[in-house]
Design an enzyme around this catalytic site. Structure first.
Site, PDB file in Angstrom:
ATOM      1  N   GLN A   1       8.020   1.894   3.369  1.00 34.41           N
ATOM      2  CA  GLN A   1       8.859   1.800   2.170  1.00 34.41           C
ATOM      3  C   GLN A   1       9.091   3.250   1.731  1.00 34.41           C
ATOM      4  OE1 GLN A   1       7.063   0.574  -1.515  1.00 34.41           O
ATOM      5  NE2 GLN A   1       8.935  -0.413  -2.253  1.00 34.41           N
TER       6      GLN A   1
ATOM      7  N   ARG B   1     -27.993   8.282  14.903  1.00 36.09           N
ATOM      8  CA  ARG B   1     -26.570   8.655  14.883  1.00 36.09           C
ATOM      9  C   ARG B   1     -25.772   7.792  15.862  1.00 36.09           C
ATOM     10  NH1 ARG B   1     -26.483  14.639  16.150  1.00 36.09           N
ATOM     11  NH2 ARG B   1     -24.244  14.213  16.094  1.00 36.09           N
TER      12      ARG B   1
ATOM     13  N   LYS C   1     -29.218  10.365  19.100  1.00 35.00           N
ATOM     14  CA  LYS C   1     -27.752  10.298  19.164  1.00 35.00           C
ATOM     15  C   LYS C   1     -27.319   9.918  20.563  1.00 35.00           C
ATOM     16  CE  LYS C   1     -25.036  13.045  20.731  1.00 35.00           C
ATOM     17  NZ  LYS C   1     -24.242  14.154  21.266  1.00 35.00           N
TER      18      LYS C   1
ATOM     19  N   GLY D   1       9.638  -0.723  -6.395  1.00 35.43           N
ATOM     20  CA  GLY D   1       9.059  -1.892  -7.039  1.00 35.43           C
ATOM     21  C   GLY D   1       8.406  -2.840  -6.038  1.00 35.43           C
TER      22      GLY D   1
ATOM     23  N   TYR E   1     -35.695  15.338  18.956  1.00 37.55           N
ATOM     24  CA  TYR E   1     -34.257  15.124  19.046  1.00 37.55           C
ATOM     25  C   TYR E   1     -33.958  14.569  20.431  1.00 37.55           C
ATOM     26  CZ  TYR E   1     -29.325  15.741  19.775  1.00 37.55           C
ATOM     27  OH  TYR E   1     -28.019  15.496  20.078  1.00 37.55           O
TER      28      TYR E   1
ATOM     29  N   ARG F   1      -3.551   8.997 -10.238  1.00 34.92           N
ATOM     30  CA  ARG F   1      -4.780   9.266 -10.995  1.00 34.92           C
ATOM     31  C   ARG F   1      -6.012   9.523 -10.128  1.00 34.92           C
ATOM     32  NH1 ARG F   1      -6.024   5.008 -15.122  1.00 34.92           N
ATOM     33  NH2 ARG F   1      -4.463   3.676 -14.145  1.00 34.92           N
TER      34      ARG F   1
ATOM     35  N   ALA G   1       0.821  -1.208   0.000  1.00 34.25           N
ATOM     36  CA  ALA G   1       0.000   0.000   0.000  1.00 34.25           C
ATOM     37  C   ALA G   1       0.857   1.261   0.000  1.00 34.25           C
ATOM     38  CB  ALA G   1      -0.915   0.001   1.218  1.00 34.25           C
TER      39      ALA G   1
ATOM     40  N   ASN H   1     -29.181  19.235  24.996  1.00 34.17           N
ATOM     41  CA  ASN H   1     -28.029  18.544  25.597  1.00 34.17           C
ATOM     42  C   ASN H   1     -26.761  19.367  25.576  1.00 34.17           C
ATOM     43  OD1 ASN H   1     -28.019  18.314  22.781  1.00 34.17           O
ATOM     44  ND2 ASN H   1     -26.643  16.563  22.853  1.00 34.17           N
TER      45      ASN H   1
ATOM     46  N   ARG I   1     -44.901  26.207  31.886  1.00 34.26           N
ATOM     47  CA  ARG I   1     -45.240  27.054  30.742  1.00 34.26           C
ATOM     48  C   ARG I   1     -46.099  28.186  31.286  1.00 34.26           C
ATOM     49  NH1 ARG I   1     -49.304  22.399  28.506  1.00 34.26           N
ATOM     50  NH2 ARG I   1     -51.064  22.930  29.839  1.00 34.26           N
TER      51      ARG I   1
HETATM   52  C1  UD1 Z   1       1.815  -5.253 -10.953  1.00 37.17           C
HETATM   53  C2  UD1 Z   1       2.522  -6.526 -11.438  1.00 37.17           C
HETATM   54  C3  UD1 Z   1       1.874  -7.007 -12.739  1.00 37.17           C
HETATM   55  C4  UD1 Z   1       0.402  -7.249 -12.484  1.00 37.17           C
HETATM   56  C5  UD1 Z   1      -0.277  -5.995 -11.921  1.00 37.17           C
HETATM   57  C6  UD1 Z   1      -1.681  -6.315 -11.516  1.00 37.17           C
HETATM   58  C7  UD1 Z   1       4.869  -6.369 -10.775  1.00 37.17           C
HETATM   59  C8  UD1 Z   1       6.249  -6.060 -11.223  1.00 37.17           C
HETATM   60  N1  UD1 Z   1       3.920  -6.226 -11.681  1.00 37.17           N
HETATM   61  O1  UD1 Z   1       2.053  -4.260 -11.932  1.00 37.17           O
HETATM   62  O2  UD1 Z   1       2.472  -8.224 -13.187  1.00 37.17           O
HETATM   63  O3  UD1 Z   1      -0.243  -7.652 -13.697  1.00 37.17           O
HETATM   64  O4  UD1 Z   1       0.434  -5.526 -10.766  1.00 37.17           O
HETATM   65  O5  UD1 Z   1      -2.321  -5.136 -11.106  1.00 37.17           O
HETATM   66  O6  UD1 Z   1       4.671  -6.716  -9.639  1.00 37.17           O
HETATM   67  N2  UD1 Z   1       3.581  -0.938  -4.618  1.00 37.17           N
HETATM   68  C9  UD1 Z   1       4.292  -0.626  -3.485  1.00 37.17           C
HETATM   69  N3  UD1 Z   1       5.591  -0.255  -3.595  1.00 37.17           N
HETATM   70  C10 UD1 Z   1       6.237  -0.208  -4.788  1.00 37.17           C
HETATM   71  C11 UD1 Z   1       5.501  -0.536  -5.952  1.00 37.17           C
HETATM   72  C12 UD1 Z   1       4.177  -0.897  -5.826  1.00 37.17           C
HETATM   73  O7  UD1 Z   1       3.739  -0.670  -2.371  1.00 37.17           O
HETATM   74  O8  UD1 Z   1       7.421   0.116  -4.793  1.00 37.17           O
HETATM   75  C13 UD1 Z   1       2.182  -1.347  -4.490  1.00 37.17           C
HETATM   76  C14 UD1 Z   1       1.222  -0.369  -5.136  1.00 37.17           C
HETATM   77  O9  UD1 Z   1       0.770   0.576  -4.201  1.00 37.17           O
HETATM   78  C15 UD1 Z   1       0.102  -1.280  -5.594  1.00 37.17           C
HETATM   79  C16 UD1 Z   1       0.805  -2.598  -5.894  1.00 37.17           C
HETATM   80  O10 UD1 Z   1       2.006  -2.559  -5.177  1.00 37.17           O
HETATM   81  O11 UD1 Z   1      -0.838  -1.515  -4.574  1.00 37.17           O
HETATM   82  C17 UD1 Z   1       1.058  -2.815  -7.362  1.00 37.17           C
HETATM   83  O12 UD1 Z   1       1.874  -1.807  -7.850  1.00 37.17           O
HETATM   84  P1  UD1 Z   1       1.696  -1.195  -9.292  1.00 37.17           P
HETATM   85  O13 UD1 Z   1       2.719  -0.175  -9.502  1.00 37.17           O
HETATM   86  O14 UD1 Z   1       0.282  -0.815  -9.493  1.00 37.17           O
HETATM   87  O15 UD1 Z   1       2.043  -2.486 -10.189  1.00 37.17           O
HETATM   88  P2  UD1 Z   1       1.780  -2.679 -11.734  1.00 37.17           P
HETATM   89  O16 UD1 Z   1       2.808  -1.960 -12.487  1.00 37.17           O
HETATM   90  O17 UD1 Z   1       0.370  -2.404 -12.017  1.00 37.17           O
END
Ligand code: UD1
Ligand code: CA
Length: 451
Positions: free
Chosen positions: A75, A315, A333, A80, A348, A15, A9, A368, A422
């Site tokens: 991270q 609530r 609430k 990657g 209320y 986007r 995550a 309240n 009253r």
């Molecule tokens: C990745 C896969 C691809 C797959 C696709 C499916 C790899 C190299 N590729 O590609 O084969 O088809 O997902 O959706 O794994 N993330 C991190 N740290 C990082 C990079 C990514 O936490 O350094 C997390 C992102 O937040 C995301 C997930 O890993 O939740 C996937 O990362 P993303 O960059 O979307 O991977 P894809 O290039 O889509």
């Protein structure tokens, strides 16, 4: 077998055009990440490790809310997916068992799919979740040889021939923890993106003679959320699934497509939900209740046989006991309404307790809030609160007590007493007619002067 979950995550989610990290955008009133974590919960993992990066502090506090036993690791640079998983290495150092890697932005994953991956581990060292993509676009391609997965090639690195393959990588995998971290330490970044690809562990495992296979799931489970439009679609998908589950469980939804549910909504069987009801987070409705049209509920508990709405608002902290009635244009609430009590119209009730079988008249308001602090109102059992009573808290109304209509109650009312607070009514014989004559004469003169 014991399992550990690693949830990726750290990505930014450019986007989404948002200050909020992507995985915290809500689907069905719960962060996307909670959906992924819920799917993983079916495995009863011994460890859950969330890898955070962008807006890590916000992610950390959300994770604590979802599951305070989970660990968040950082991270700092997104190098990657393999590098991301590697951040969990220290936490799982002494851990012996399987690891399942999930993405925090893949909220549709079904628990039984993860269970199938774990089941497939009995005949393979490494299991990848694949799917047949209708539009394989930029997914990694799975290069199969019979049941054996030989390699995953990322779109950017694929040949034209490999790009023809439609069996794609979802990103999820299951593997023995020690083996996975061992493979990851061998992953390099000599590829089109200069990233450490998690997908490289497949080829590395095969080179060691390990068995690698792929389990297939429906593409709908692997859909990621990358934009607000995806988010809206994701919510719609969640809603239709959740409604179908409720119908299956024996809940009547008169117009299912108009009922909005949250990830944690619980509704018992034989409860009837009329059209246009919103269930915010934290709602439990027991069996045999009736939730009438246009009601809005959050953080509340509705017991068996209770009737709510139409147009009611419950609530956080609203606690409705069995056979209570909360009617139209009533807001509750942080208040307990005891068994059989009724609050039927335009009221209320906040920071209060209402005793058994007590009737709250139309227009009653618990005052309240004094502008600085909140105060409690206590109303005993079998009491009768006259219409348009204002209860200025802190205040108590005893059992079997009554308040007269229009009362402004500032002092406690003892058991069985009638409180009248009253201005007394004064009647002036003939005065109304005289007044009307006077007014009509005035108007006539004004009209004449104007013409
Ligand atoms: C990745 C896969 C691809 C797959 C696709 C499916 C790899 C190299 N590729 O590609 O084969 O088809 O997902 O959706 O794994 N993330 C991190 N740290 C990082 C990079 C990514 O936490 O350094 C997390 C992102 O937040 C995301 C997930 O890993 O939740 C996937 O990362 P993303 O960059 O979307 O991977 P894809 O290039 O889509
Ligand atoms: Ca992606």
């Amino acid at each position: 077998m014991s399992t550990a979950l690693i949830i990726l995550a750290a990505g930014k989610g450019t986007r989404m055009s948002s200050d909020l990290p992507k995985v915290l955008h809500p689907i069905a009133q719960a962060p996307m990440l909670a959906h992924a974590m819920m799917a993983g919960r079916a495995l009863e993992p011994d460890h859950t490790v969330v890898v955070a990066g962008h807006e890590a502090e916000a992610v950390r506090s959300a994770v604590v809310d979802i599951d305070d036993t989970a660990t968040v690791v950082l991270q700092t640079e997104q190098l990657g997916t393999a590098h991301a998983v590697d951040q969990a290495r220290a936490v799982l150092d002494d851990y012996d068992g399987d690891v399942v890697v999930l993405y925090g932005d893949t909220p549709f994953l079904q628990a039984d799919t993860i269970e199938r991956m774990i089941a497939a581990r009995t005949s393979a060292d490494l299991v990848i979740l694949g799917f047949d993509a209708a539009d394989p676009a930029r997914y990694g391609r799975l290069l199969m040889d019979g049941d054996s997965l030989e390699r995953i090639v990322e779109f950017k690195d694929a040949s034209d021939e490999e790009r023809e393959i439609t069996f794609c990588n979802s990103g999820l995998l299951a593997c023995d923890a020690k083996l996975l971290f061992d493979l990851i330490s061998k992953v390099g970044n000599a590829n089109a993106s200069s990233e450490y690809y998690l997908t490289d562990v497949v080829e590395l495992a095969r080179a060691e003679g390990r068995r690698v296979t792929a389990v297939a799931c429906d593409e709908s489970e692997t859909l990621g959320v990358n934009s607000r439009a995806d988010l809206a679609r994701a919510d719609a998908v969640f809603q239709s699934r959740a409604r179908a589950e409720l119908l299956e469980l024996g809940v009547t939804l008169m117009a299912p497509e108009t009922v909005y549910l949250s990830l944690d909504t619980i509704i018992g069987r034989d409860t009837v939900i009329e059209p246009n009801v919103v269930f915010g987070p934290g709602v439990t409705v027991e069996s045999g209740a009736l939730i009438r049209a246009f009601s809005h509920l959050e953080g509340c508990h509705v017991s068996r046989g209770a009737k709510v709405g139409p147009y009611a608002r419950l609530r956080p902290g609203a606690e409705l006991a069995e056979n209570t009635h909360v009617g139209n244009f009533v807001e509750i609430k942080n208040a307990e309404i005891a068994e059989g009590a009724k609050v039927n119209h335009l009221s209320y009730i906040g920071d209060a307790s209402v005793g058994k079988k007590t009737n709250i008249g139309a227009g009653t308001i618990t005052c309240n809030y004094d502008g600085v602090m909140k105060h409690h109102t206590e109303i005993g059992a079998n009491a009768f609160i006259g219409s348009n009573t204002l209860l200025v808290a802190p205040v108590k109304v005893g059992e079997e007590a009554m308040t007269a209509s229009g009362a402004v109650i500032t002092k406690d009312v003892e058991d069985g007493a009638l409180a009248i607070a009253r201005a007394p009514q004064v009647s002036k014989p003939g005065r109304a007619r005289k007044l009307m004559d006077l007014l009509r004469a005035k108007k006539k003169k004004r009209d004449e002067d104007a013409s």
